[in-house]
Motif scaffolding. Structure first.
Motif, PDB file in Angstrom:
ATOM      1  N   GLY A  56      -3.653   5.051  -2.902  1.00  0.00           N
ATOM      2  CA  GLY A  56      -2.805   5.709  -3.887  1.00  0.00           C
ATOM      3  C   GLY A  56      -3.590   6.119  -5.129  1.00  0.00           C
ATOM      4  O   GLY A  56      -4.645   5.555  -5.433  1.00  0.00           O
ATOM      5  N   LYS A  57      -3.089   7.094  -5.857  1.00  0.00           N
ATOM      6  CA  LYS A  57      -3.757   7.559  -7.077  1.00  0.00           C
ATOM      7  C   LYS A  57      -3.488   6.593  -8.226  1.00  0.00           C
ATOM      8  O   LYS A  57      -2.395   6.049  -8.358  1.00  0.00           O
ATOM      9  CB  LYS A  57      -3.259   8.954  -7.452  1.00  0.00           C
ATOM     10  CG  LYS A  57      -3.657  10.056  -6.493  1.00  0.00           C
ATOM     11  CD  LYS A  57      -3.345  11.430  -7.065  1.00  0.00           C
ATOM     12  CE  LYS A  57      -1.852  11.617  -7.233  1.00  0.00           C
ATOM     13  NZ  LYS A  57      -1.538  13.020  -7.628  1.00  0.00           N
ATOM     14  N   GLY A  58      -4.521   6.415  -9.076  1.00  0.00           N
ATOM     15  CA  GLY A  58      -4.316   5.662 -10.303  1.00  0.00           C
ATOM     16  C   GLY A  58      -3.484   6.487 -11.279  1.00  0.00           C
ATOM     17  O   GLY A  58      -3.480   7.722 -11.233  1.00  0.00           O
ATOM     18  N   GLY A 118      -1.485   3.426 -26.446  1.00  0.00           N
ATOM     19  CA  GLY A 118      -2.703   3.481 -25.650  1.00  0.00           C
ATOM     20  C   GLY A 118      -2.428   3.611 -24.158  1.00  0.00           C
ATOM     21  O   GLY A 118      -1.273   3.686 -23.716  1.00  0.00           O
ATOM     22  N   PRO A 119      -3.465   3.642 -23.353  1.00  0.00           N
ATOM     23  CA  PRO A 119      -3.318   3.829 -21.899  1.00  0.00           C
ATOM     24  C   PRO A 119      -2.736   2.591 -21.225  1.00  0.00           C
ATOM     25  O   PRO A 119      -3.110   1.469 -21.549  1.00  0.00           O
ATOM     26  CB  PRO A 119      -4.754   4.090 -21.432  1.00  0.00           C
ATOM     27  CG  PRO A 119      -5.605   3.400 -22.427  1.00  0.00           C
ATOM     28  CD  PRO A 119      -4.892   3.503 -23.741  1.00  0.00           C
ATOM     29  N   ASP A 120      -1.814   2.793 -20.305  1.00  0.00           N
ATOM     30  CA  ASP A 120      -1.283   1.650 -19.535  1.00  0.00           C
ATOM     31  C   ASP A 120      -1.009   2.046 -18.077  1.00  0.00           C
ATOM     32  O   ASP A 120      -0.140   1.492 -17.429  1.00  0.00           O
ATOM     33  CB  ASP A 120      -0.023   1.107 -20.201  1.00  0.00           C
ATOM     34  CG  ASP A 120       1.177   2.037 -20.074  1.00  0.00           C
ATOM     35  OD1 ASP A 120       0.957   3.234 -19.778  1.00  0.00           O
ATOM     36  OD2 ASP A 120       2.312   1.587 -20.260  1.00  0.00           O
ATOM     37  N   GLY A 121      -1.771   3.022 -17.589  1.00  0.00           N
ATOM     38  CA  GLY A 121      -1.591   3.453 -16.199  1.00  0.00           C
ATOM     39  C   GLY A 121      -2.134   2.425 -15.206  1.00  0.00           C
ATOM     40  O   GLY A 121      -3.242   1.901 -15.367  1.00  0.00           O
ATOM     41  N   GLY A 122      -1.350   2.112 -14.171  1.00  0.00           N
ATOM     42  CA  GLY A 122      -1.754   1.119 -13.166  1.00  0.00           C
ATOM     43  C   GLY A 122      -2.590   1.718 -12.046  1.00  0.00           C
ATOM     44  O   GLY A 122      -2.743   2.939 -11.924  1.00  0.00           O
ATOM     45  N   ASP A 123      -3.107   0.821 -11.231  1.00  0.00           N
ATOM     46  CA  ASP A 123      -3.956   1.235 -10.101  1.00  0.00           C
ATOM     47  C   ASP A 123      -3.106   1.682  -8.914  1.00  0.00           C
ATOM     48  O   ASP A 123      -1.963   1.241  -8.738  1.00  0.00           O
ATOM     49  CB  ASP A 123      -4.854   0.077  -9.654  1.00  0.00           C
ATOM     50  CG  ASP A 123      -5.758  -0.421 -10.772  1.00  0.00           C
ATOM     51  OD1 ASP A 123      -5.970   0.333 -11.735  1.00  0.00           O
ATOM     52  OD2 ASP A 123      -6.244  -1.572 -10.670  1.00  0.00           O
ATOM     53  N   GLY A 124      -3.701   2.527  -8.076  1.00  0.00           N
ATOM     54  CA  GLY A 124      -3.034   2.912  -6.840  1.00  0.00           C
ATOM     55  C   GLY A 124      -3.160   1.813  -5.786  1.00  0.00           C
ATOM     56  O   GLY A 124      -4.069   0.977  -5.827  1.00  0.00           O
ATOM     57  N   GLU A 145       0.813   3.483  -2.373  1.00  0.00           N
ATOM     58  CA  GLU A 145       1.615   4.184  -3.376  1.00  0.00           C
ATOM     59  C   GLU A 145       0.810   4.354  -4.663  1.00  0.00           C
ATOM     60  O   GLU A 145      -0.142   3.615  -4.926  1.00  0.00           O
ATOM     61  CB  GLU A 145       2.905   3.415  -3.645  1.00  0.00           C
ATOM     62  CG  GLU A 145       3.846   3.385  -2.443  1.00  0.00           C
ATOM     63  CD  GLU A 145       5.187   2.768  -2.781  1.00  0.00           C
ATOM     64  OE1 GLU A 145       5.426   2.471  -3.977  1.00  0.00           O
ATOM     65  OE2 GLU A 145       5.991   2.573  -1.853  1.00  0.00           O
ATOM     66  N   HIS A 146       1.206   5.335  -5.461  1.00  0.00           N
ATOM     67  CA  HIS A 146       0.505   5.618  -6.703  1.00  0.00           C
ATOM     68  C   HIS A 146       0.814   4.554  -7.764  1.00  0.00           C
ATOM     69  O   HIS A 146       1.889   3.936  -7.749  1.00  0.00           O
ATOM     70  CB  HIS A 146       0.893   6.998  -7.241  1.00  0.00           C
ATOM     71  CG  HIS A 146       0.660   8.110  -6.255  1.00  0.00           C
ATOM     72  ND1 HIS A 146      -0.446   8.142  -5.435  1.00  0.00           N
ATOM     73  CD2 HIS A 146       1.386   9.234  -5.960  1.00  0.00           C
ATOM     74  CE1 HIS A 146      -0.403   9.234  -4.679  1.00  0.00           C
ATOM     75  NE2 HIS A 146       0.712   9.902  -4.975  1.00  0.00           N
ATOM     76  N   GLY A 147      -0.160   4.368  -8.684  1.00  0.00           N
ATOM     77  CA  GLY A 147       0.073   3.467  -9.801  1.00  0.00           C
ATOM     78  C   GLY A 147       1.111   4.056 -10.754  1.00  0.00           C
ATOM     79  O   GLY A 147       1.411   5.252 -10.703  1.00  0.00           O
ATOM     80  N   SER A 162       1.345  -1.097 -13.704  1.00  0.00           N
ATOM     81  CA  SER A 162       1.937  -1.472 -12.417  1.00  0.00           C
ATOM     82  C   SER A 162       1.100  -0.882 -11.269  1.00  0.00           C
ATOM     83  O   SER A 162       0.901   0.333 -11.199  1.00  0.00           O
ATOM     84  CB  SER A 162       3.372  -0.960 -12.323  1.00  0.00           C
ATOM     85  OG  SER A 162       4.172  -1.575 -13.298  1.00  0.00           O
ATOM     86  N   THR A 163       0.655  -1.764 -10.418  1.00  0.00           N
ATOM     87  CA  THR A 163      -0.140  -1.328  -9.257  1.00  0.00           C
ATOM     88  C   THR A 163       0.782  -0.855  -8.144  1.00  0.00           C
ATOM     89  O   THR A 163       1.803  -1.491  -7.851  1.00  0.00           O
ATOM     90  CB  THR A 163      -1.017  -2.491  -8.740  1.00  0.00           C
ATOM     91  OG1 THR A 163      -1.878  -2.924  -9.789  1.00  0.00           O
ATOM     92  CG2 THR A 163      -1.850  -2.060  -7.547  1.00  0.00           C
ATOM     93  N   GLY A 164       0.424   0.248  -7.536  1.00  0.00           N
ATOM     94  CA  GLY A 164       1.224   0.754  -6.421  1.00  0.00           C
ATOM     95  C   GLY A 164       1.160  -0.184  -5.214  1.00  0.00           C
ATOM     96  O   GLY A 164       0.201  -0.935  -5.021  1.00  0.00           O
ATOM     97  N   ALA A 165       2.197  -0.153  -4.394  1.00  0.00           N
ATOM     98  CA  ALA A 165       2.244  -1.003  -3.200  1.00  0.00           C
ATOM     99  C   ALA A 165       1.181  -0.565  -2.190  1.00  0.00           C
ATOM    100  O   ALA A 165       0.866   0.623  -2.069  1.00  0.00           O
ATOM    101  CB  ALA A 165       3.631  -0.924  -2.573  1.00  0.00           C
ATOM    102  N   ASP A 166       0.629  -1.547  -1.482  1.00  0.00           N
ATOM    103  CA  ASP A 166      -0.333  -1.232  -0.421  1.00  0.00           C
ATOM    104  C   ASP A 166       0.381  -0.562   0.747  1.00  0.00           C
ATOM    105  O   ASP A 166       1.561  -0.838   1.027  1.00  0.00           O
ATOM    106  CB  ASP A 166      -1.012  -2.510   0.078  1.00  0.00           C
ATOM    107  CG  ASP A 166      -1.958  -3.107  -0.961  1.00  0.00           C
ATOM    108  OD1 ASP A 166      -2.365  -2.375  -1.879  1.00  0.00           O
ATOM    109  OD2 ASP A 166      -2.283  -4.304  -0.845  1.00  0.00           O
ATOM    110  N   GLY A 167      -0.342   0.296   1.450  1.00  0.00           N
ATOM    111  CA  GLY A 167       0.224   0.932   2.631  1.00  0.00           C
ATOM    112  C   GLY A 167       0.415  -0.073   3.762  1.00  0.00           C
ATOM    113  O   GLY A 167      -0.295  -1.086   3.855  1.00  0.00           O
ATOM    114  N   ALA A 168       1.375   0.188   4.617  1.00  0.00           N
ATOM    115  CA  ALA A 168       1.654  -0.714   5.740  1.00  0.00           C
ATOM    116  C   ALA A 168       0.514  -0.660   6.757  1.00  0.00           C
ATOM    117  O   ALA A 168       0.054   0.424   7.138  1.00  0.00           O
ATOM    118  CB  ALA A 168       2.966  -0.326   6.398  1.00  0.00           C
TER     119      ALA A 168
END
Length: 333
Positions: free
Chosen positions: A20-22, A36-42, A74-76, A81-87
């Motif tokens: 997923g995209k950050g 400030g920045p608070d974008g999560g990881d993909g 899933e995207h961050g 908030s980190t995106g969910a891992d793919g199945a």
């Protein structure tokens, strides 16, 4: 299980998931105008995993479904908030399965235990969110990492039968008949070569409720190691057997010569096969009287040396209990 339902070789196409995209989100609230920045990881893309299942005996379930695709990460999002891992996608296979890259022939994994899980294709990593990139000189980065794409590959699944005893012999040596007499298996039996085209498995009941597994392997011909006849298609099954039972009919022109040809084919295919315990059974011995058996026994014993042998007949069931005793002794030596 019928012969047509025994599938021991399939090719599948597998794809792992994209990462997923950050997120490049900037925190903005009523009383926090410059948070400030608070974008999560993909999230990570899904893996392709091969898993051993002792309840499976064949690769039949891959005969009609050949394409498998794992889920995307899933995207961050905001608040780190980190995106969910793919199945993940799981390929359940019987024990004794070898997984190879189709293009290169490289062996990736071998599954020999129940529940064993091996990743054959990793999912793409998720991209990092913008909060990872903030610094004293760049306090509001407006960029984030994209996720790493997944990958795809063609895989070959080969099943090497897991059995305690493997029957080795020329076509029409009586292997299927012996298996049908010793076990409840119902292999195809007919009076012509290569009646058996797929391995058959049966459970041999022994004394005191003990048992062992016997495999009827399609017949070997001279030159099989170079691919003649059914060639490598069945020789791979012999690699998994603990003990090899060589079956040679009593009406052969030269019993010792046939044994040497069979042994040489195994050696040409894989020299390590000669390290396995061996037992020679001279089948169709109901055609011989006591005097002929004694005379043949002397000649064969001289040629085979230390390799044990005995006379049997599947039709009259002569020598079958002694055969089971010797096999059990070899398996539990």
């Amino acid at each position: 299980m019928t012969e047509g339902n025994f599938v021991d070789y399939v090719k599948v196409h597998v794809s792992s998931g994209n990462g997923g995209k950050g997120s490049a989100h900037l925190r903005r609230e009523k009383y926090v105008p410059k948070g400030g920045p608070d974008g999560g990881d993909g999230g990570r893309g899904g893996h392709v995993i091969v898993k051993g299942n002792e309840s499976l005996w064949t690769l039949l379930h891959y005969k009609f479904q050949r394409h498998f695709k794992a889920g995307h990460g899933e995207h961050g999002s905001k608040n780190r908030s980190t995106g969910a891992d793919g199945a993940n996608v799981y390929l359940e296979v019987p024990l004794g399965t070898v997984v190879k890259e189709t293009a290169s022939g490289k062996v990736l994994v071998e599954i020999t235990e129940h529940g064993q899980e091996e990743i054959v294709l990793e999912g793409g990593l998720g991209g990092r969110g913008n909060w990872h990139f903030k610094s004293a000189t760049n306090q509001t980065p407006r960029y984030a990492q994209p996720g790493i794409p997944g990958s795809e590959s063609d895989l070959t699944l080969e099943l090497k039968v897991l059995a305690d005893v493997g029957l080795v012999g020329f076509p029409n040596a009586g292997k299927s008949t012996l298996l049908s007499v010793l076990t409840s298996a119902k292999p195809k039996i007919a009076d012509y070569p290569f009646t058996t085209l797929k391995p058959n498995l049966g459970i041999v009941q022994y004394r005191d409720f003990k048992s062992f597994v016997m495999a009827d392997i399609p017949g070997i011909i001279e030159g099989a190691a170079e691919g003649k006849g059914l060639g490598h298609y069945f020789l791979r099954h012999i690699e998994r057997n603990a003990t090899l039972l060589f079956l040679i009919p009593a009406d052969s022109i030269d019993v010792s010569r046939e044994y040497e040809i069979l042994l040489n084919e195994l050696k040409e295919y894989n020299p390590e096969l000669l390290d396995k315990d061996r037992l020679v059974a001279i089948s169709k011995s109901d055609m011989l009287d006591a005097e002929l058996r004694e005379e043949m026994g002397r000649e064969v014993g001289k040629d085979l040396g230390d390799v044990p042998f005995l006379f049997i007949s599947s039709v009259s069931q002569y020598g079958l209990q002694e055969l089971k005793d010797k096999l059990w002794a070899l398996l539990n030596d």
